[in-house]
Motif scaffolding. Sequence first.
Motif, PDB file in Angstrom:
ATOM      1  N   ILE A   4      61.986  12.402  40.271  1.00 30.53           N
ATOM      2  CA  ILE A   4      61.799  11.008  41.152  1.00 30.53           C
ATOM      3  C   ILE A   4      62.959  10.132  41.294  1.00 30.53           C
ATOM      4  CG2 ILE A   4      60.049   8.884  41.514  1.00 30.53           C
ATOM      5  CD1 ILE A   4      58.584  11.647  41.574  1.00 30.53           C
ATOM      6  N   ALA A   5      63.384   9.965  42.529  1.00 30.42           N
ATOM      7  CA  ALA A   5      64.470   9.089  42.562  1.00 30.42           C
ATOM      8  C   ALA A   5      64.360   7.733  42.548  1.00 30.42           C
ATOM      9  CB  ALA A   5      65.140   9.321  44.040  1.00 30.42           C
ATOM     10  N   LEU A   6      65.337   7.045  42.038  1.00 36.27           N
ATOM     11  CA  LEU A   6      65.245   5.359  41.763  1.00 36.27           C
ATOM     12  C   LEU A   6      64.624   4.611  42.909  1.00 36.27           C
ATOM     13  CD1 LEU A   6      68.478   5.133  39.580  1.00 36.27           C
ATOM     14  CD2 LEU A   6      66.236   4.512  38.786  1.00 36.27           C
ATOM     15  N   ASP A   7      64.990   5.265  44.364  1.00 37.15           N
ATOM     16  CA  ASP A   7      64.785   4.441  45.461  1.00 37.15           C
ATOM     17  C   ASP A   7      63.427   4.989  45.969  1.00 37.15           C
ATOM     18  OD1 ASP A   7      65.554   6.925  46.416  1.00 37.15           O
ATOM     19  OD2 ASP A   7      67.110   5.867  47.859  1.00 37.15           O
ATOM     20  N   ASP A   8      62.598   5.889  45.417  1.00 36.90           N
ATOM     21  CA  ASP A   8      61.729   6.357  46.085  1.00 36.90           C
ATOM     22  C   ASP A   8      60.294   5.472  45.233  1.00 36.90           C
ATOM     23  OD1 ASP A   8      59.200   7.918  46.646  1.00 36.90           O
ATOM     24  OD2 ASP A   8      59.642   9.733  45.324  1.00 36.90           O
ATOM     25  N   ARG A   9      60.036   4.364  46.154  1.00 37.30           N
ATOM     26  CA  ARG A   9      59.172   3.632  45.603  1.00 37.30           C
ATOM     27  C   ARG A   9      57.583   4.037  45.256  1.00 37.30           C
ATOM     28  NH1 ARG A   9      58.525  -2.891  47.039  1.00 37.30           N
ATOM     29  NH2 ARG A   9      57.408  -3.383  45.240  1.00 37.30           N
ATOM     30  N   ASP A  10      57.424   4.853  46.476  1.00 35.38           N
ATOM     31  CA  ASP A  10      56.030   5.443  46.276  1.00 35.38           C
ATOM     32  C   ASP A  10      55.755   6.234  45.217  1.00 35.38           C
ATOM     33  OD1 ASP A  10      55.098   3.861  48.274  1.00 35.38           O
ATOM     34  OD2 ASP A  10      55.490   5.761  49.891  1.00 35.38           O
ATOM     35  N   GLY A  11      56.804   7.049  45.004  1.00 39.29           N
ATOM     36  CA  GLY A  11      56.979   8.146  43.926  1.00 39.29           C
ATOM     37  C   GLY A  11      56.809   7.333  42.690  1.00 39.29           C
ATOM     38  N   VAL A  12      57.642   6.399  42.363  1.00 40.20           N
ATOM     39  CA  VAL A  12      57.795   5.373  41.368  1.00 40.20           C
ATOM     40  C   VAL A  12      56.311   5.152  40.951  1.00 40.20           C
ATOM     41  CG1 VAL A  12      58.776   3.530  40.072  1.00 40.20           C
ATOM     42  CG2 VAL A  12      60.261   5.088  41.312  1.00 40.20           C
ATOM     43  N   ARG A  13      55.855   4.309  42.074  1.00 42.49           N
ATOM     44  CA  ARG A  13      54.483   3.799  41.783  1.00 42.49           C
ATOM     45  C   ARG A  13      53.287   4.741  41.268  1.00 42.49           C
ATOM     46  NH1 ARG A  13      53.676  -0.657  46.645  1.00 42.49           N
ATOM     47  NH2 ARG A  13      54.849  -2.481  45.557  1.00 42.49           N
ATOM     48  N   GLN A  14      53.248   5.960  42.006  1.00 45.74           N
ATOM     49  CA  GLN A  14      52.467   7.096  41.682  1.00 45.74           C
ATOM     50  C   GLN A  14      52.544   7.351  40.339  1.00 45.74           C
ATOM     51  OE1 GLN A  14      50.987  10.172  43.213  1.00 45.74           O
ATOM     52  NE2 GLN A  14      50.110   9.022  44.880  1.00 45.74           N
ATOM     53  N   LEU A  15      54.002   7.600  39.900  1.00 43.43           N
ATOM     54  CA  LEU A  15      54.167   8.180  38.491  1.00 43.43           C
ATOM     55  C   LEU A  15      53.510   6.908  37.470  1.00 43.43           C
ATOM     56  CD1 LEU A  15      57.288   9.921  37.304  1.00 43.43           C
ATOM     57  CD2 LEU A  15      56.836   7.646  36.410  1.00 43.43           C
ATOM     58  N   LEU A  16      53.897   5.642  37.806  1.00 45.11           N
ATOM     59  CA  LEU A  16      53.401   4.717  36.694  1.00 45.11           C
ATOM     60  C   LEU A  16      51.794   4.635  36.772  1.00 45.11           C
ATOM     61  CD1 LEU A  16      55.972   1.862  37.895  1.00 45.11           C
ATOM     62  CD2 LEU A  16      55.898   3.067  35.737  1.00 45.11           C
ATOM     63  N   ASP A  17      51.168   4.889  37.912  1.00 42.04           N
ATOM     64  CA  ASP A  17      49.819   4.910  37.803  1.00 42.04           C
ATOM     65  C   ASP A  17      48.998   6.106  36.629  1.00 42.04           C
ATOM     66  OD1 ASP A  17      49.622   2.831  39.533  1.00 42.04           O
ATOM     67  OD2 ASP A  17      49.165   3.932  41.170  1.00 42.04           O
ATOM     68  N   HIS A  18      49.982   7.256  36.769  1.00 41.13           N
ATOM     69  CA  HIS A  18      49.694   8.274  35.961  1.00 41.13           C
ATOM     70  C   HIS A  18      50.323   8.332  34.768  1.00 41.13           C
ATOM     71  CE1 HIS A  18      48.375   9.206  40.068  1.00 41.13           C
ATOM     72  NE2 HIS A  18      47.039   9.431  39.534  1.00 41.13           N
TER      73      HIS A  18
ATOM     74  N   ALA B 198      65.616  -2.021  36.125  1.00 41.35           N
ATOM     75  CA  ALA B 198      65.779  -2.877  37.077  1.00 41.35           C
ATOM     76  C   ALA B 198      64.833  -2.801  38.328  1.00 41.35           C
ATOM     77  CB  ALA B 198      67.261  -2.531  37.939  1.00 41.35           C
ATOM     78  N   LEU B 199      63.885  -1.872  38.258  1.00 42.59           N
ATOM     79  CA  LEU B 199      62.745  -1.847  39.353  1.00 42.59           C
ATOM     80  C   LEU B 199      61.751  -2.831  38.875  1.00 42.59           C
ATOM     81  CD1 LEU B 199      62.876   1.985  39.585  1.00 42.59           C
ATOM     82  CD2 LEU B 199      64.223   0.406  40.905  1.00 42.59           C
ATOM     83  N   GLY B 200      61.330  -3.422  39.914  1.00 40.58           N
ATOM     84  CA  GLY B 200      60.181  -4.184  39.702  1.00 40.58           C
ATOM     85  C   GLY B 200      58.818  -3.887  39.302  1.00 40.58           C
ATOM     86  N   ASP B 201      58.659  -2.714  40.006  1.00 42.46           N
ATOM     87  CA  ASP B 201      57.385  -2.012  39.429  1.00 42.46           C
ATOM     88  C   ASP B 201      57.245  -1.342  38.320  1.00 42.46           C
ATOM     89  OD1 ASP B 201      56.159  -2.028  42.044  1.00 42.46           O
ATOM     90  OD2 ASP B 201      57.164  -0.714  42.850  1.00 42.46           O
ATOM     91  N   VAL B 202      58.359  -1.011  37.571  1.00 40.14           N
ATOM     92  CA  VAL B 202      58.610  -0.566  36.459  1.00 40.14           C
ATOM     93  C   VAL B 202      58.235  -1.801  35.380  1.00 40.14           C
ATOM     94  CG1 VAL B 202      60.034   0.372  34.441  1.00 40.14           C
ATOM     95  CG2 VAL B 202      59.997   1.218  36.887  1.00 40.14           C
ATOM     96  N   ARG B 203      58.926  -2.872  35.623  1.00 38.98           N
ATOM     97  CA  ARG B 203      59.115  -4.212  34.646  1.00 38.98           C
ATOM     98  C   ARG B 203      57.459  -4.671  34.710  1.00 38.98           C
ATOM     99  NH1 ARG B 203      63.744  -4.702  32.633  1.00 38.98           N
ATOM    100  NH2 ARG B 203      62.637  -6.160  31.278  1.00 38.98           N
ATOM    101  N   VAL B 204      56.961  -4.302  35.849  1.00 35.56           N
ATOM    102  CA  VAL B 204      55.601  -5.181  35.931  1.00 35.56           C
ATOM    103  C   VAL B 204      54.472  -4.433  35.031  1.00 35.56           C
ATOM    104  CG1 VAL B 204      53.384  -5.576  37.462  1.00 35.56           C
ATOM    105  CG2 VAL B 204      55.695  -6.314  38.218  1.00 35.56           C
ATOM    106  N   LYS B 205      54.564  -3.179  34.996  1.00 35.86           N
ATOM    107  CA  LYS B 205      53.930  -2.244  34.302  1.00 35.86           C
ATOM    108  C   LYS B 205      54.135  -2.288  32.710  1.00 35.86           C
ATOM    109  CE  LYS B 205      51.772   2.134  33.121  1.00 35.86           C
ATOM    110  NZ  LYS B 205      50.829   3.119  33.513  1.00 35.86           N
TER     111      LYS B 205
END
Length: 214
Positions: free
Chosen positions: A48-62, A97-104
């Motif tokens: 999952i690339a750093l700029d793949d926002r959907d991919g990162v979110r999916q990954l975090l959800d699981h 540095a990614l907002g989605d990662v920090r929030v989770k």
Amino acid sequence: MFRIAIDGPSGAGKSTIARRLASRLGIDYIDTGAMYRAVGYKMLKNGIALDDRDGVRQLLDHTEIDFSDGKILLDGQDVSSLIRTPEISAQASACSALGDVRVKLVELQRNMGSKKSVVMDGRDIGTNVFPDAEYKFFITADAEERAKRRYLELKESGQKVELAQILTDIRKRDHDDSTRAINPLRKAEDAIEVDTTHMSIEEVTEFICREMNR
Ligand code: DC
């Protein structure tokens, strides 16, 4: 119930000190850097690339992250040693540095520290995760000294590393971690700063315990 927040740049000795404090006080130690490392590791593994926002979110959800007996479990698997490589250090810094990662991860960290006393180390514990922590320390050391410590640590664990390269990496991470837009590395105004360049682990632990008893 109380929380001890320990922040500072990489290689300053935070985790060793935090672990000692926790065992001395009989409370849990939570290594938040390991959590960013675990996410970075999983992103690399899953491509999952750093700029793949959907991919990162999916990954975090699981993704499930937990600590057990001083080990970090990523989706139930002990990844403690897999996340201690220069490659994962760089990836952890980038994904932190990614907002989605920090929030989770911040949400997880707040949960972990809401039910029991903890020592938590990281970059934004005293400023963001627990701004109301009862005790806050900001641990630093010269970049050269930190590079030397990291070099010895990695060499001891059998990795082939070069001191000059580690110093370059540490300087880059210092810069990236303290200039990122979201929750950068920063000393909380009410944190006690400890420069450990010329101090042993025992001296720092003693100093912190004395400060806590004041
Ligand atoms: O402490 P460490 O070197 O294991 O941390 C790895 C990376 O994670 C580091 O470059 C910055 C990031 N980090 C963060 O942004 N916030 C934290 N609370 C802990 C670590």
